[in-house]
Enzyme design. Structure first.
Site, PDB file in Angstrom:
ATOM      1  N   ASP A 191      -8.472  -0.613   6.613  1.00 50.31           N
ATOM      2  CA  ASP A 191      -8.526  -1.915   7.268  1.00 50.31           C
ATOM      3  C   ASP A 191      -7.156  -2.294   7.810  1.00 50.31           C
ATOM      4  O   ASP A 191      -6.990  -3.351   8.398  1.00 50.31           O
ATOM      5  CB  ASP A 191      -8.986  -2.991   6.273  1.00 50.31           C
ATOM      6  CG  ASP A 191     -10.486  -2.927   6.024  1.00 50.31           C
ATOM      7  OD1 ASP A 191     -11.230  -2.838   7.006  1.00 50.31           O
ATOM      8  OD2 ASP A 191     -10.901  -2.970   4.856  1.00 50.31           O
ATOM      9  N   LYS A 199       0.790  -1.233   0.000  1.00 55.36           N
ATOM     10  CA  LYS A 199       0.000   0.000   0.000  1.00 55.36           C
ATOM     11  C   LYS A 199       0.824   1.285   0.000  1.00 55.36           C
ATOM     12  O   LYS A 199       0.341   2.339  -0.429  1.00 55.36           O
ATOM     13  CB  LYS A 199      -0.939  -0.001   1.208  1.00 55.36           C
ATOM     14  CG  LYS A 199      -2.069  -1.007   1.147  1.00 55.36           C
ATOM     15  CD  LYS A 199      -3.192  -0.532   0.265  1.00 55.36           C
ATOM     16  CE  LYS A 199      -4.425  -1.415   0.386  1.00 55.36           C
ATOM     17  NZ  LYS A 199      -5.584  -0.881  -0.339  1.00 55.36           N
TER      18      LYS A 199
END
Length: 394
Positions: free
Chosen positions: A119, A73
């Site tokens: 998340d 990410k």
């Protein structure tokens, strides 16, 4: 026997939007190469597993070493924050890391604060990127997030990492409200009408991972894969990688496979609806695949997945656990890959497809045979270390 998987087959049209063309993603690729900590992550060949499955080759792109964040990410986070910072500083789109590190730039950026919902892995990437720029980041996590993920976000540099009693989609809405209330910049990896620039940058940032993998495959003697399995939560990563590689391979594009948890499969359900529109899956999911626990498709990448995926799967958690064991306890001669719940679900699906007699017909229909060259992305390492150890000890 009853098929244990939910599956939908679709004939793709192959349309790639302009923002994922090779030219459009070149800016992110070039920017990443100016980062002092940038290095391609490994593409791991699993020859023993390929032989056991009866396929030509299987490769796993291991994203656990990426920027020391244990997940991919950071690619999207650092590019999006850099572009946002560039706008604050009045810099051109083709910026470099050095341009953001001048004394004047650091002084100006010290006043900027970012906020996001996550998340786990996205928030860690944003926190890390904000720290690199000398900014503050506020990160909110949905109910059910393990404390280890919140602590990892704090360790990466966040000023705040708070688990809220909300679903993922509600947490995204909360972060957006906090941005408006405090004048913070929202850095979210999903989009909706009126909020598209930042997620576009994030998605373009993810394409560096795809370009690396394609280059590494070519260097390994495989000009193109025949099958690519992609995890889909909101679909930002899956859509970005699919669009980038579809643009690269053109008429020789591989078969793309979308994989989600069966508890909350918003991409699968949207495809199944057959009306071309994205659909939200309501309710709270209990899946162990925290990174894929998302109920609303990203509006930017849903059309990419709608037009480019051939096979949509919704899988039980047992598939992710099978993948964690398959990669973590490899066959003799193969390298182990530490892969978490969301990172390993594609490997688990491939394992089920090639070992379960009740899925033999599906395997044949998918064309998984002796000529298949399969590419998987292990998008995260052991981001929930306790559960990872538990699964591998089973």
């Amino acid at each position: 026997m009853t098929n244990p998987l939910s599956v939908f087959q679709h004939t793709p049209t192959g349309h790639v939007p302009a923002f994922l063309s090779l030219a459009a993603t070149e800016t992110a690729w070039a920017f990443h190469h100016t980062l002092p900590d940038y290095a391609p992550t490994p593409l791991v060949p699993l020859r023993g597993w390929a032989q056991a499955m009866g396929v030509k080759a299987v490769f796993v792109k291991d994203e656990s070493p990426r920027f020391g964040l244990n997940a991919f990410k950071g690619l999207g986070g650092i590019y999006a924050l850099a572009r946002a910072a560039g706008q604050v500083l009045g810099l051109p789109e083709d910026l470099t890391w050095a341009a953001l590190q001048t004394e004047a730039a650091r002084d100006a950026l010290a006043k900027v604060e970012f906020v996001t919902a996550t998340d786990g892995n996205h928030g860690r990437g944003v926190a890390w990127a904000a720290r690199q720029l000398g900014c503050r980041a506020h990160v909110y996590l949905p109910a059910g997030s393990v404390p280890a993920r919140a602590q990892a976000i704090l360790d990466a540099g966040a000023a705040q990492a708070e688990i809220l009693p909300l679903s993922y989609d509600e947490t995204v809405q909360y972060a957006a409200r906090m941005a408006e209330a405090h004048g913070w910049q929202l850095i979210q990896d999903t989009s909706w009408p009126g909020y598209e620039a930042v997620p576009t940058w994030i998605i373009q940032g993810y394409t560096t991972m795809a370009r690396e993998a394609a280059d590494q495959l070519a260097q390994a003697g495989h000009p193109r894969p025949t099958h690519i399995f992609l995890q889909a939560g909101v679909g930002a990563m899956a859509g970005g990688v699919l669009g980038c590689l579809a643009a690269r391979y053109g008429d020789q594009a591989p078969v793309f496979v979308s994989v989600e948890p069966e508890d909350i499969p918003c991409i699968y359900r949207s495809a199944l609806a057959g009306d071309g529109q994205p659909h939200t899956v309501a309710g709270e999911a209990g899946t162990i695949m925290a990174g894929l626990n998302c109920g609303t498709p990203c509006s930017l990448t849903w059309p990419v997945l709608r037009d480019g995926v051939t096979w949509y799967f919704a899988c039980p958690d047992a598939v992710a656990e099978a993948g964690m064991r398959r990669l973590g306890r490899p066959l003799p001669g193969d390298q182990a890959v530490v892969s978490g719940e969301s990172g390993a679900v594609t490997a688990g699906l491939l394992d089920w497809l090639t070992t379960r007699p009740d899925l033999a017909d599906l395997r044949q229909r998918m064309g998984l045979d002796g000529e298949s060259v399969i590419l998987l992305f292990s998008t995260e390492g052991d981001t929930d270390p306790d559960h990872y150890r538990q699964v591998l000890c089973d």
